[in-house]
Motif scaffolding. Sequence first.
Motif, mmCIF file in Angstrom:
data_model
loop_
_atom_site.group_PDB
_atom_site.id
_atom_site.type_symbol
_atom_site.label_atom_id
_atom_site.label_comp_id
_atom_site.label_asym_id
_atom_site.label_seq_id
_atom_site.Cartn_x
_atom_site.Cartn_y
_atom_site.Cartn_z
ATOM 1 N N THR A 196 -1.133 83.310 41.551
ATOM 2 C CA THR A 196 -1.291 84.214 42.845
ATOM 3 C C THR A 196 -2.051 83.920 44.052
ATOM 4 O O THR A 196 -2.305 84.624 44.669
ATOM 5 N N LEU A 213 -13.676 92.686 46.844
ATOM 6 C CA LEU A 213 -12.901 93.523 47.611
ATOM 7 C C LEU A 213 -12.552 93.135 49.072
ATOM 8 O O LEU A 213 -11.445 93.386 49.633
ATOM 9 N N ASN A 224 -7.817 93.878 36.161
ATOM 10 C CA ASN A 224 -6.804 93.258 37.201
ATOM 11 C C ASN A 224 -7.219 93.889 38.496
ATOM 12 O O ASN A 224 -6.976 95.101 38.810
ATOM 13 N N GLY A 225 -8.035 92.942 39.681
ATOM 14 C CA GLY A 225 -8.405 93.381 40.747
ATOM 15 C C GLY A 225 -6.962 93.051 41.620
ATOM 16 O O GLY A 225 -7.065 92.095 42.457
ATOM 17 N N ASN A 226 -6.229 93.996 41.974
ATOM 18 C CA ASN A 226 -5.113 93.825 42.691
ATOM 19 C C ASN A 226 -4.221 92.539 42.464
ATOM 20 O O ASN A 226 -3.855 92.020 43.429
ATOM 21 N N GLY A 227 -4.068 92.176 41.225
ATOM 22 C CA GLY A 227 -3.291 90.891 40.883
ATOM 23 C C GLY A 227 -4.135 89.702 40.926
ATOM 24 O O GLY A 227 -3.705 88.747 40.613
ATOM 25 N N SER A 228 -5.604 89.797 41.176
ATOM 26 C CA SER A 228 -6.048 88.583 41.425
ATOM 27 C C SER A 228 -7.274 88.519 40.209
ATOM 28 O O SER A 228 -7.905 89.373 39.542
ATOM 29 N N SER A 260 -9.907 90.096 49.280
ATOM 30 C CA SER A 260 -8.440 90.693 48.883
ATOM 31 C C SER A 260 -7.720 91.352 50.102
ATOM 32 O O SER A 260 -6.365 91.147 50.408
ATOM 33 N N VAL A 261 -8.626 91.657 51.232
ATOM 34 C CA VAL A 261 -8.081 92.301 52.558
ATOM 35 C C VAL A 261 -8.137 91.231 53.674
ATOM 36 O O VAL A 261 -7.124 91.030 54.351
ATOM 37 N N HIS A 282 -8.859 87.852 53.158
ATOM 38 C CA HIS A 282 -8.159 86.536 52.714
ATOM 39 C C HIS A 282 -8.989 85.196 53.215
ATOM 40 O O HIS A 282 -8.668 84.164 53.537
#
Length: 464
Positions: free
Chosen positions: A395, A456, A350-354, A459-460, A462
Amino acid sequence: MGVLGILLSLGLLMFMAYRGFSVIFFAPVFAILAAVFSGMSIMPTYTEIFLPNLANYVKIYFPFFLLGAVFGKVMEESGAAKSIARFIVQKLGKRQAILAVVLSAAILTYGGVSLFVVAFAVYPFAASVFKEADIPKRLLPATIALGAFTFTMDALPGTPQIQNSIPMKFFNTDLYAAPVFGTLGTLIVLGCGLAYLEWRKRSAQAAGEGYGTNHKQEPEIVEDTNLPNPLLSVVPLASVLIITLILQKMVFPQWDITAWATQAPYNMAKAGIVGTMNNWALIIALVIGSGLALIINPKRIKGNIARAINAGAIGSLLAVMNTASEVGFGNVIKSLPGFQSIAQALMGINGNGSPLLSEAVTVNVLAGVTGSASGGMSIALDTFGKHYLEWATRTGISPELLHRVASMASGGMDTLPHNGAVITLLGIAGLTHKESYKDIFAITLLKTFTVIILILLQSVFHFV
């Protein structure tokens, strides 16, 4: 016992492929072996699991293998591929030998020429310029691989290679999905790959190592005056990209074919119409590109049209059956009880919910297992694609990102030693795994880590 059977069958398949035995023959043999360890019946496993999945892969993707191979052979027979490669190598010269080889392979691959044809077309000029620049020949396969097997195969938006077309079916996307993500990946892989190869070159030369002597498969460069103009040679490549873009972005979105496509005799699934139409766009573009490649140099192609089409068609059969057999093997494995624990572990990432990190790891692992980017990705998306799409919807992740991550991840660990393209490339260059594979593997690791880094960053920031 079930997990042991899976591991044993995978190890044996990789070993036999590495030793040069046909995957078409041994994939079902070792799939059945794994099934026996799980207590399943032999013949039903073969006829009801292996063969239907093999046939379904051929049904969906054979046009891309066929038209891509024919397009590549026509580019080869017309002299267009050779003209482009020679022009770039001559213009950049020995001081930029590595960059020249990478760009030659990249332009041909991004234009739709199959990877195997690219290796054959680029190698003679690449070996010549490496020898002139006194760069160790053992670095040549990794240099060609950087141009042909990485960013232009699956990262750069719009590439017509099979690795970029497979996700369209699962996510209703097109070849230009996630352009920012893919372009950033291209820049990272290209920049870091060139830096690595230049470092390896300087280190070798500082130690007094040059091109070397007594090499096998040394090319004889014969001056060919019957090549088309390099700018004219680019026209078929550009046409594939432009026509695909126009059809996927401008023409097909205006069509509403649901009324007749979902009815007999077609009975198309409504949810898959967009992906199917995007497949049509690539098919049409490859047909037109092949036609243009036939007419740019009529003197050279005259009398060779049948040979080009026949060679492309025959070559495509071997390529698609190799991959389809690996897909059949993988689908037998995924049906086994022992695979469920592996699947749960992969889906648990689970990559930060993604879903992106889980998807990247899953595709990368299965591509490495099968030794095939397209085969591993097909198995992964057949098994988990629907779940990833639902996860992404929950998500707020764009399906385009699922497409690009799957495509790029497939081109990572697929280039393990048993990969068919790697074995072919080394054979063309007359080198062994011992001599050259270390640097190919370094490029492989670079590609794998690039996908993770981009996930990564996404995720920061977007970006899509």
